[in-house]
Design a protein around this motif. Structure first.
Motif, PDB file in Angstrom:
ATOM      1  N   ILE A 173     -31.383 -37.898 -79.370  1.00  0.00           N
ATOM      2  CA  ILE A 173     -32.760 -37.970 -78.861  1.00  0.00           C
ATOM      3  C   ILE A 173     -33.259 -36.596 -78.431  1.00  0.00           C
ATOM      4  O   ILE A 173     -34.287 -36.494 -77.761  1.00  0.00           O
ATOM      5  N   GLY A 174     -32.521 -35.539 -78.790  1.00  0.00           N
ATOM      6  CA  GLY A 174     -32.924 -34.192 -78.405  1.00  0.00           C
ATOM      7  C   GLY A 174     -33.730 -33.501 -79.488  1.00  0.00           C
ATOM      8  O   GLY A 174     -34.282 -34.129 -80.404  1.00  0.00           O
ATOM      9  N   ILE A 175     -33.784 -32.159 -79.392  1.00  0.00           N
ATOM     10  CA  ILE A 175     -34.552 -31.364 -80.354  1.00  0.00           C
ATOM     11  C   ILE A 175     -33.642 -30.456 -81.171  1.00  0.00           C
ATOM     12  O   ILE A 175     -34.119 -29.620 -81.930  1.00  0.00           O
ATOM     13  N   ASN A 176     -32.309 -30.645 -81.008  1.00  0.00           N
ATOM     14  CA  ASN A 176     -31.335 -29.869 -81.768  1.00  0.00           C
ATOM     15  C   ASN A 176     -30.360 -30.809 -82.471  1.00  0.00           C
ATOM     16  O   ASN A 176     -30.067 -31.898 -81.965  1.00  0.00           O
ATOM     17  N   PRO A 177     -29.831 -30.415 -83.614  1.00  0.00           N
ATOM     18  CA  PRO A 177     -28.761 -31.221 -84.234  1.00  0.00           C
ATOM     19  C   PRO A 177     -27.506 -31.184 -83.379  1.00  0.00           C
ATOM     20  O   PRO A 177     -27.305 -30.261 -82.585  1.00  0.00           O
ATOM     21  N   ILE A 178     -26.673 -32.230 -83.516  1.00  0.00           N
ATOM     22  CA  ILE A 178     -25.421 -32.326 -82.752  1.00  0.00           C
ATOM     23  C   ILE A 178     -24.274 -32.454 -83.737  1.00  0.00           C
ATOM     24  O   ILE A 178     -24.350 -33.217 -84.710  1.00  0.00           O
ATOM     25  N   GLU A 179     -23.183 -31.733 -83.461  1.00  0.00           N
ATOM     26  CA  GLU A 179     -22.019 -31.734 -84.353  1.00  0.00           C
ATOM     27  C   GLU A 179     -20.788 -32.232 -83.604  1.00  0.00           C
ATOM     28  O   GLU A 179     -20.739 -32.215 -82.372  1.00  0.00           O
ATOM     29  N   ASP A 180     -19.789 -32.642 -84.388  1.00  0.00           N
ATOM     30  CA  ASP A 180     -18.457 -33.019 -83.857  1.00  0.00           C
ATOM     31  C   ASP A 180     -18.562 -34.046 -82.734  1.00  0.00           C
ATOM     32  O   ASP A 180     -17.935 -33.925 -81.677  1.00  0.00           O
ATOM     33  N   ILE A 181     -19.350 -35.084 -82.964  1.00  0.00           N
ATOM     34  CA  ILE A 181     -19.508 -36.130 -81.938  1.00  0.00           C
ATOM     35  C   ILE A 181     -18.261 -37.015 -81.937  1.00  0.00           C
ATOM     36  O   ILE A 181     -17.771 -37.438 -82.980  1.00  0.00           O
ATOM     37  N   GLU A 182     -17.753 -37.306 -80.729  1.00  0.00           N
ATOM     38  CA  GLU A 182     -16.627 -38.232 -80.542  1.00  0.00           C
ATOM     39  C   GLU A 182     -17.076 -39.407 -79.699  1.00  0.00           C
ATOM     40  O   GLU A 182     -17.831 -39.241 -78.736  1.00  0.00           O
TER      41      GLU A 182
END
Length: 275
Positions: A97-106
């Motif tokens: 729900i932010g304005i940046n991509p997110i990586e390596d989510i656990e």
């Protein structure tokens, strides 16, 4: 060490072997009867699968069973159309729900006594989401409280981790069960004999009394009028400042009995007797 596998053998009153199988701890032994018939009285033994020594012996009267009855190391979980174990499905919804991509989510799930990573190496662009599904079985014949705690962690390009937590609680309350009993038969009772009644006595007559005289009334006095007051003025609020280096992730848990649309909290605990 403790036994991890055993041989369970059960016979009927005629000595016919109904089951003789090697079973690991936690697995099931299934005995079935012909439609509309009872298995009657069963004689069962549990043997060590390594040296065939008898570990336990017990009898089971199948004409008076309740779910979760215990017989030695065995526990009754199902009979006829009644079942203690209800399959359920947990759904974990993750959304960026932010304005940046997110990586390596656990996705890390804790349900006593274990903690497990059930999802890893997930990347989500802005506005993307992911549903992760987990199946489980709920024992509705035992009073219990099952708490599932979930945490999601991820990294944006700035490498400042973001996270969110959620929790789902299922509470099962089962009342004590007992076999149905026939109500006692009351002996017939004779109707009571009524005593003779005396004729009513006329009350004495009081002389009439004059009505009370009302005192004169004062005209009402109008309360003083206060001048209107102006409501206080709220100070202007400051608009929030966004942090463009952070990520924002949202996590939700849902639980449903498998194949149904209701919530796990709507499961009604009525599965106690096998008749």
């Amino acid at each position: 060490g403790p036994i991890t596998e055993a041989i369970v053998q059960c016979k009927d009153v005629d000595g016919t072997i109904l089951t003789e199988s090697s079973v690991e701890v936690g697995n099931r032994v299934v005995l079935e009867s012909a439609a509309g018939q009872s298995l009657g009285l069963l004689f069962c033994v549990v043997l060590d699968s390594a040296d065939k020594t008898i570990v336990q012996t017990f009898d089971i009267d199948t004409s008076a069973l309740s779910l979760r009855n215990s017989f030695g190391s065995l526990s009754l979980e199902r009979c006829d159309d009644k079942n203690c174990l209800v399959p359920i499905t947990y759904t974990y919804t993750i959304e960026n729900i932010g304005i940046n991509p997110i990586e390596d989510i656990e996705l890390i799930r804790t349900r006593d006594p274990s903690t497990d990573v059930i999802l890893g190496n997930l990347d989500l662009n802005v506005g993307e989401g992911k549903d992760e599904v987990e199946s489980d079985e709920l024992d509705v014949c035992v009073s219990n409280k099952i708490v599932t705690e979930v945490r999601v962690e991820g990294n944006p390009p700035s490498n400042i981790p973001c996270f969110d937590d959620d929790e789902y609680e299922i509470e099962i309350v089962v009342g004590p069960t007992s076999p149905p009993t026939e109500p006692p038969t009351e002996p017939p009772t004779e109707p009571p004999t009524e005593p003779p009644t005396e004729p009513p006595t006329e009350p004495p007559t009081e002389p009439p009394t004059d009505p009370p005289t009302d005192p004169p009334t004062e005209p009402p006095t109008d309360p003083p009028t206060e001048p209107p007051t102006e409501p206080p003025t709220d100070p202007p609020s400051t608009s929030p400042t966004g942090d463009f280096d952070k990520c924002f992730v949202e996590l939700d848990i849902a639980c449903t009995p498998s194949g149904e649309s209701t919530d796990c909290g709507s499961i009604v605990v009525t599965r106690t007797r096998c008749e």
